[in-house]
Design an enzyme around this catalytic site. Structure first.
Site, PDB file in Angstrom:
ATOM      1  N   CYS A  26      63.971  -4.613 -13.651  1.00 27.03           N
ATOM      2  CA  CYS A  26      62.304  -4.651 -12.898  1.00 27.03           C
ATOM      3  C   CYS A  26      62.361  -4.881 -12.254  1.00 27.03           C
ATOM      4  O   CYS A  26      62.634  -6.414 -12.118  1.00 27.03           O
ATOM      5  CB  CYS A  26      61.240  -5.235 -14.604  1.00 27.03           C
ATOM      6  SG  CYS A  26      59.982  -5.109 -14.099  1.00 27.03           S
TER       7      CYS A  26
ATOM      8  N   CYS B  61      43.992  -6.048 -12.014  1.00 24.97           N
ATOM      9  CA  CYS B  61      43.793  -6.155 -13.353  1.00 24.97           C
ATOM     10  C   CYS B  61      43.358  -7.126 -13.681  1.00 24.97           C
ATOM     11  O   CYS B  61      44.599  -8.303 -13.509  1.00 24.97           O
ATOM     12  CB  CYS B  61      45.350  -5.284 -13.436  1.00 24.97           C
ATOM     13  SG  CYS B  61      45.423  -3.565 -12.534  1.00 24.97           S
TER      14      CYS B  61
ATOM     15  N   CYS C 269      46.450  -9.325 -15.709  1.00 27.83           N
ATOM     16  CA  CYS C 269      48.034  -9.054 -14.649  1.00 27.83           C
ATOM     17  C   CYS C 269      48.028 -10.702 -14.271  1.00 27.83           C
ATOM     18  O   CYS C 269      47.151 -10.865 -12.957  1.00 27.83           O
ATOM     19  CB  CYS C 269      48.189  -8.628 -14.292  1.00 27.83           C
ATOM     20  SG  CYS C 269      49.827  -7.923 -13.453  1.00 27.83           S
TER      21      CYS C 269
ATOM     22  N   GLY D 160      53.575  -5.508  -7.572  1.00 24.29           N
ATOM     23  CA  GLY D 160      52.286  -3.942  -6.378  1.00 24.29           C
ATOM     24  C   GLY D 160      52.744  -2.498  -7.407  1.00 24.29           C
ATOM     25  O   GLY D 160      53.384  -3.134  -8.184  1.00 24.29           O
TER      26      GLY D 160
ATOM     27  N   SER E  15      55.807   3.103 -12.422  1.00 25.86           N
ATOM     28  CA  SER E  15      54.508   2.551 -13.516  1.00 25.86           C
ATOM     29  C   SER E  15      53.615   3.071 -12.067  1.00 25.86           C
ATOM     30  O   SER E  15      53.568   1.561 -11.581  1.00 25.86           O
ATOM     31  CB  SER E  15      55.267   1.617 -14.034  1.00 25.86           C
ATOM     32  OG  SER E  15      53.436   0.963 -15.073  1.00 25.86           O
TER      33      SER E  15
ATOM     34  N   CYS F  68      56.612  -8.512 -19.530  1.00 30.40           N
ATOM     35  CA  CYS F  68      55.618  -8.004 -18.462  1.00 30.40           C
ATOM     36  C   CYS F  68      53.961  -8.356 -18.298  1.00 30.40           C
ATOM     37  O   CYS F  68      53.366  -9.359 -18.855  1.00 30.40           O
ATOM     38  CB  CYS F  68      54.597  -7.152 -19.470  1.00 30.40           C
ATOM     39  SG  CYS F  68      54.064  -5.662 -18.751  1.00 30.40           S
TER      40      CYS F  68
END
Length: 394
Positions: free
Chosen positions: A129, A140, A143, A197, A229, A371
Site C-alpha cells: 500500500c 474524510c 480517516c 493522499g 483507489s 486502512c
C-alpha cells in the site's frame, strides 16, 4: 535476461559540463524523459534507445544503485552518468512489524517530509500500500490521514521508490542474469494506491510511476495487480483507464449525499449520481475487471439494512464487488466500528443481491498500519474529537 555487450563509440560526444544544482535523480524518469536527458548529454539519437534499455534493466530489473556496476556500459559513460545523475530512493526512517506480519515503513523524502508505506503479506499474495501525497486535501472525517493537511505531491521517483525500497527489504531483486520467473512466487505481487493522499490529484506522477512498475523490462507487474483507489475525482476517472489501465477502487462509504458529504467531502463537488455515471462508463469495467466499492462500516452512521439495500440499487448494472471495511479506530476518531453482527447482516444483503462482499480483515492495527490509520510521524499533532466533528459538519 543477460546484459548487452558495451558499445563505446557514442561516449566521445558526451558533454562534460556538470549539471547546475547537482545530479538529477534518474529514478522516476520515464523512458522518453531518460532518452531526452541522454541525448542532451550528447548520446547519439540512434544509441539513446539502447542506452535507456540498458540503464532501465539495471535499475528496475536487478535493482542496482551504482552506475559503476552497470558493466555493459563503457567506463567513461558510467563516469558521466554518475556526474549527471543519482540513483536515490526515499529513506527508510523506521520499520515496524505487526504481530500479523504486516510491515509499516516510515520513509523520508526530499524536504524532510515523511510518508508511510505498508506491506501486507497473505497466503496467495503480498500487497504493498503506497502513498501519492504528503498529507491529503480531502479531510474524510473517518480517516486519520485526512486530519493531516496536504504538504505536497510526491514525484514519480518518490512513488516508485516506495516499491523499490520494499523490494529491498524483502530481498526480491533477481541476481544479475536471472529473470523474475527464476525466483518463484513473488513476495510483492500487488500494489494498491490506498496510502496517504488522493492519487487522482497527482495524476501524472502516479501514472508515470505505475508505468515503470508495469514495464516488461523492469519490475514487471501486471496492470491487473495494481489498484488505484479514488474518493471520486470524476474528471480523471476515464483518464485512469486510458493512461494507466489499472484496476479501480472507489471510496464510497455512504448511500445518500447527505451522509457522504460528511464522510467524504469531495462529494459536495461531484455527488453520488455524477460519480456513478463516471464509474458505469469506466472503459476497463467488465465482469472480469470489476470496480471495487470500498465501504467502511461505521456504527449507526452507514450500516443499516436500509443502507445495504440502497447501495444495491445505486450500483445496479455496474460490474462490482463491495469491500466492507470494519472501521479502524485511531485516537480522537469521532466514530465507532460497526458490530460484527451488523457487518454480517449488511454483507448478507449484498451477497444475496449477487455481489461479492468480502469483509476486509483488519491488518497491522497494533502498529497503526490499518486502512485509514496512516499519518506521518512529523505531522501527528492530534486534532481533538470536537475539532474533527466540526470539520465533518456533525
Amino acid at each position: 535476461m543477460e546484459p548487452q555487450a558495451p558499445i563505446t563509440q557514442d561516449v566521445m560526444t558526451i558533454k562534460r559540463v556538470l549539471p547546475e544544482g547537482g545530479p538529477m535523480n534518474i529514478v522516476g524518469l520515464t523512458r522518453v524523459q531518460m532518452r531526452d536527458e541522454l541525448i542532451g548529454l550528447g548520446v547519439k539519437e540512434k544509441q539513446a534507445k539502447m542506452r535507456v534499455n540498458q540503464i532501465w534493466q539495471w535499475l528496475y530489473h536487478w535493482g542496482v544503485r551504482d552506475f559503476d556496476v552497470m558493466t555493459n556500459l563503457s567506463k567513461d559513460f558510467r563516469v558521466t552518468l554518475a556526474e549527471h545523475f543519482k540513483i536515490e530512493l526515499p529513506e527508510v526512517v523506521t520499520k515496524e512489524v505487526s504481530n500479523d506480519g504486516t510491515r509499516k515503513y516510515l520513509v523520508r523524502i526530499a524536504g524532510g517530509h515523511e510518508v508511510e508505506v505498508v506491506y501486507i503479506p497473505e497466503t496467495d499474495r503480498g500487497t504493498l500500500c503506497i502513498s501519492s501525497q504528503v498529507g491529503c486535501t480531502l479531510t474524510c472525517s473517518f480517516c486519520h490521514t485526512g486530519t493531516q493537511k496536504l504538504v505536497r505531491n510526491l514525484t514519480a521517483g518518490e512513488i516508485i521508490g516506495q516499491v523499490m525500497l520494499a523490494r529491498d527489504d524483502l530481498n526480491e531483486w533477481p541476481e544479475q542474469g536471472q529473470s523474475h520467473a527464476d525466483m518463484g512466487p513473488r513476495l510483492l505481487s500487488n500494489i494498491v494506491l490506498m496510502g496517504m493522499g488522493e492519487p487522482l490529484y497527482n495524476f501524472e506522477n502516479v501514472r508515470d510511476a505505475m508505468k515503470i512498475a508495469m514495464d516488461p523490462e523492469g519490475i514487471q507487474l501486471s496492470r491487473r495487480r495494481i489498484t488505484l483507489s479514488t474518493s471520486g475525482v470524476v474528471p480523471e476517472i476515464a483518464r485512469t483507464a486510458d493512461e494507466i489501465g489499472c484496476q479501480l477502487a472507489v471510496s464510497f462509504h455512504a448511500t445518500t449525499d447527505e451522509v457522504r458529504n460528511k464522510l467524504v467531502p469531495i462529494n459536495k463537488r461531484w455527488n453520488i449520481e455524477e460519480l456513478l455515471k463516471a464509474l458505469a462508463a469506466y472503459p476497463k469495467v467488465s465482469n472480469s475487471e470489476r470496480i471495487t466499492f470500498e465501504y467502511v462500516m461505521l456504527k449507526d452512521v452507514n450500516d443499516s439494512d436500509e443502507d445495504a439495500h440502497r447501495l444495491m440499487k445505486l450500483i445496479e448494472g455496474i460490474p462490482a464487488k463491495i469491500n466492507l471495511i470494519p472501521f479502524n479506530e485511531w485516537p480522537g476518531a469521532p466514530y465507532e466500528r460497526s458490530t460484527q453482527a451488523r457487518i454480517k447482516a449488511f454483507a448478507d444483503i449484498v451477497h444475496n443481491a449477487g455481489y461479492a462482499s468480502p469483509v476486509r480483515r483488519p491488518r497491522g492495527e497494533d502498529i497503526m498500519a490499518a486502512c485509514g490509520q496512516l499519518k506521518s510521524a512529523t505531522e501527528r499533532a492530534r486534532k481533538s474529537r470536537k475539532e474533527i466533528e466540526a470539520d465533518a459538519g456533525m
